[in-house]
Design an enzyme around this catalytic site. Sequence first.
Site, PDB file in Angstrom:
ATOM      1  CG  ASN A  67      -1.966  -1.131   1.423  1.00 20.71           C
ATOM      2  OD1 ASN A  67      -2.027  -1.759   2.534  1.00 20.71           O
ATOM      3  ND2 ASN A  67      -2.365  -1.794   0.445  1.00 20.71           N
ATOM      4  CG  LEU A  68       3.794   1.520   3.171  1.00 23.79           C
ATOM      5  CD1 LEU A  68       4.717   0.942   3.966  1.00 23.79           C
ATOM      6  CD2 LEU A  68       2.439   2.204   4.044  1.00 23.79           C
ATOM      7  CD  GLN A  69       2.380   2.329  -6.184  1.00 19.47           C
ATOM      8  OE1 GLN A  69       1.247   1.475  -5.847  1.00 19.47           O
ATOM      9  NE2 GLN A  69       1.529   2.760  -7.466  1.00 19.47           N
ATOM     10  NE  ARG A  70      -2.694   1.412  -4.379  1.00 18.08           N
ATOM     11  CZ  ARG A  70      -1.744   0.551  -3.963  1.00 18.08           C
ATOM     12  NH1 ARG A  70      -0.976   0.320  -3.827  1.00 18.08           N
ATOM     13  NH2 ARG A  70      -3.667   0.023  -3.300  1.00 18.08           N
ATOM     14  CE  LYS A  83      -4.928  -0.595   3.339  1.00 15.60           C
ATOM     15  NZ  LYS A  83      -5.815  -0.376   1.899  1.00 15.60           N
ATOM     16  CG  ASP A 127     -10.816  -1.928  -3.426  1.00 16.75           C
ATOM     17  OD1 ASP A 127     -12.095  -1.933  -2.720  1.00 16.75           O
ATOM     18  OD2 ASP A 127      -9.917  -2.288  -3.741  1.00 16.75           O
ATOM     19  CB  CYS A 170     -28.425   8.338  -8.149  1.00 14.85           C
ATOM     20  SG  CYS A 170     -29.308   6.316  -8.574  1.00 14.85           S
ATOM     21  CB  CYS A 173     -28.325   7.764 -13.156  1.00 19.78           C
ATOM     22  SG  CYS A 173     -30.154   7.387 -12.063  1.00 19.78           S
ATOM     23  CB  CYS A 186      -4.516  -0.887  -7.942  1.00 18.34           C
ATOM     24  SG  CYS A 186      -4.441  -1.173  -6.047  1.00 18.34           S
TER      25      CYS A 186
END
Length: 267
Positions: A67-70, A83, A127, A170, A173, A186
């Site tokens: 996760n630390l890449q982004r 988190k 996600d 919404c 839709c 990802c």
Amino acid sequence: MTDEQLLRYSRHILLDDIGVEGQERLLAAHAVVVGAGGLGSPVALYLASAGVGRITLVDHDAVDATNLQRQIAHDLARVGLPKALSAQVAMRAINPEVRVTPVLQRADDALLNALLPGADVVIDCTDNFATRHAINRASVRHRVPLVSGAAIRFDGQLSVYDPRQPQSPCYACLFPPAHAPEEVRCATMGVFAPLVGIIGTMQAAEAIKLIVGLGSRLVGRLLMLDGRALAFSEVAFARQCDCPVCGARSSAPDDASGGHQLLQQGQ
């Protein structure tokens, strides 16, 4: 506001569109952020720095080294920590006055229906397709504006759904729940690190604008970013009369394909 708050938020107060009144709205506001990953990290940090008084942060996952890449709200020392708790530490380091409530569980209908009443805005930083639709259902049911973002590979998108406005579409839709796409993550597709920062920061900006009363021009519009070319494009869409969530009454939408892939999830 106290003298300390007047100093801390002076750069907002100097803006005619915010001023003291707008900053007081931020201090009194409640934002619900769902997801504390790539998108949720900049959202959480900017809402805290801007002085949003109460922030509920929902995430059931734990920090992983990948996760630390982004995901800039987390660091190496907090790998393995939930988190939501890790982001709470980062938010309090920026602004200890903000009341951060971490919720360490998956966002489902029951949880969202408990959290959204009385909230000023909900920000979708998730996600996966199912959670996005659960957030949308709760947004429509409780008439809470929804700021939705997505990012995968080099492609990002952003839109705002405001059920307080009669003609606002919404999320369902644009992305009908009956046509669920194949999930893309990802973890398998990859994501350009700064892209989630760009989209997440814009989500925070739209949320702050909604809170202070500036509104958003992205209601009924989908903003798309090609990260390779750093090029933005935009398409309009309308409420759907047969939408199973908001029961739209307006005409059919414009073609929202625009030659771009619409992202239902990813970050």
